[in-house]
Design an enzyme around this catalytic site. Sequence first.
Site, short mmCIF file in Angstrom:
data_model
loop_
_atom_site.label_atom_id
_atom_site.label_comp_id
_atom_site.label_asym_id
_atom_site.label_seq_id
_atom_site.Cartn_x
_atom_site.Cartn_y
_atom_site.Cartn_z
N ASN A 73 8.11 -13.22 38.74
CA ASN A 73 7.51 -11.88 38.67
C ASN A 73 6.19 -11.86 39.42
O ASN A 73 6.20 -12.08 40.64
CB ASN A 73 7.44 -11.33 37.24
CG ASN A 73 6.68 -12.15 36.24
OD1 ASN A 73 6.97 -13.33 36.03
ND2 ASN A 73 5.70 -11.55 35.60
N ASP A 74 5.06 -11.61 38.81
CA ASP A 74 3.83 -11.28 39.54
C ASP A 74 3.43 -12.33 40.58
O ASP A 74 3.41 -13.53 40.27
CB ASP A 74 2.66 -11.16 38.57
CG ASP A 74 2.90 -10.15 37.46
OD1 ASP A 74 3.98 -9.54 37.43
OD2 ASP A 74 1.99 -9.98 36.63
N LEU B 91 13.44 -16.67 36.61
CA LEU B 91 12.78 -15.40 36.88
C LEU B 91 11.46 -15.60 37.60
O LEU B 91 10.64 -16.43 37.22
CB LEU B 91 12.53 -14.66 35.56
CG LEU B 91 11.79 -13.33 35.63
CD1 LEU B 91 12.37 -12.33 34.64
CD2 LEU B 91 10.28 -13.52 35.35
N SER C 182 -0.89 -14.15 34.62
CA SER C 182 -1.34 -13.88 35.99
C SER C 182 -2.83 -14.09 36.18
O SER C 182 -3.63 -14.03 35.25
CB SER C 182 -0.96 -12.46 36.38
OG SER C 182 0.43 -12.32 36.49
N ARG D 252 -5.97 -9.50 30.18
CA ARG D 252 -5.35 -10.50 31.06
C ARG D 252 -5.51 -10.16 32.55
O ARG D 252 -6.01 -9.14 32.92
CB ARG D 252 -3.87 -10.65 30.72
CG ARG D 252 -3.06 -9.36 30.73
CD ARG D 252 -1.61 -9.65 30.35
NE ARG D 252 -0.81 -8.44 30.20
CZ ARG D 252 -0.60 -7.82 29.05
NH1 ARG D 252 -1.14 -8.28 27.94
NH2 ARG D 252 0.15 -6.72 29.00
N GLN E 209 4.31 -16.02 39.04
CA GLN E 209 4.78 -16.16 37.67
C GLN E 209 6.24 -16.60 37.68
O GLN E 209 7.06 -16.04 38.40
CB GLN E 209 4.67 -14.81 36.96
CG GLN E 209 3.25 -14.36 36.69
CD GLN E 209 2.66 -15.08 35.49
OE1 GLN E 209 2.90 -14.72 34.36
NE2 GLN E 209 1.88 -16.12 35.75
#
Length: 483
Positions: free
Chosen positions: A42-43, A40, A103, A162, A59
């Site tokens: 992501n960000d 996976l 992140s 975060r 990420q």
Amino acid sequence: MTDNEKKLIQQAEDKVKECESKVESDPHRLTYHLMAPVGLINDPNGWIQWRGTYHMFYQWNPFDTGHGAKFWGHYTSKDLVNWKHEKIALSPSEWYEKNGCYSGSAVDLDGKLTLFYTGNVKDEEGNRESYQCVAQSVDGIHFEKKGPVIAELPEGYTAHFRDPKVWKEQGEWYMVIGAQTKDLKGHALLYRSEDGKSWSFLGPVAGSGVPPLHDFGYMWECPDLFSLEDKKVLIVSPQGLQPEGMHYHNTYQAGYFIGELDLAAPKFHHGAFDELDRGFEFYAPQTTVDEKGRRIMIGWMGVPEQQEDLHPTIENGWIHCLTLPRELKRKGCRLIQVPVDDLEALRSGEVSVEKATVEHQGVTFEGVSGDTLEIEIRDFTNLPAYFEIEFRREARLIYDREARVMTFERKSFANRLTERRQCHLEELRSLRIFLDTSSAELFVNGGEEVFTARYFPGPHEKNIQFSSSEPTSFSLKKWTLGL
């Protein structure tokens, strides 16, 4: 590098090799978008041009197509077109990040490429701790972890704290962090530092319940605060917004405020929130300024907890991608998104139709088809009450002139039913369309509106069809895209 870090990186590299054939054989694998080699993505993280090279970190869970203890993957490029996959930048190897290197952002600090990120820690009961951490590199590839620089939560906030975005202004360093109050309101918090190492909490600059906003989400993720022309822009991804008319129909949103920042107060005096993207998959974008002075944004072409477990690529061991790089410009109180000019290097095989005419349903034009392409449409004559483009029998873009509504439809990858996203559009002047094997990015009226989505046509479905309620014509250009 600690022994545990070496071990985790080796395990991730072994997973990439183990799954390489299966992943790369997937017909939905994209051709000119950034993806993780397995698992996976992501960000986008640490987005920066440093010493002439663009660095895009991301990420990454290499071991599963679900969310878990995230690594930071790493791409570099000289031209925003040709990308090199580099060594893993960060792994969740230390006590302050054992459940994920979450992140963050990148800056040049004392001549070193410096990553600021959130270390995520959970105990056996699922209780969370958050640490804002630093890692540095002298060559841009190998990073030495320096540990937490912010280890305590500000009073009144939960451990949902975060995604630090760091920049320098007026000779001092600033950091904006996404946070959640104990009464479950999303805020963007501001910190300041003279040296980039010791940080002082200044307070919330904007958030749910902070005037002029009322209730506006229970958590704000991935804030990005920057100057654009003579205004400040705060990009944020609020969680917990309920649908309103055509707005906020994804599980979580990504959008922006434009205004003025008072660093002394601190306070961000801003106008209304506007979504950055009207499509199905767009979240957690991050911007940087390159050496040409362009403010460039890249987002995650995904949304957390939005039917992620039903993506058809999961059976081949991977999920999600990043968007194309988009230059941000400002037009009054609106942001305009324009694909960076560098992407023209992807073009080949131009097809040009000076007066493309559509008089009925299902019109095609010779050479205007494919699965990795760019289409440019402008100069409409007699724009009809209803105009439609169908992409590979899987998605449609529809303009209703009388209702002044633009609609993007696709067949849901979850249940194959038609689903749609919409926006108000006074007039349709131009379209710029980027299709990859399983993605669509649609730029309307020069980037005044954008629709981003994953879609999953059959590999042999390549037709692009045009329909209209009355005869119309326009200029059309099409290019095949790829390296």
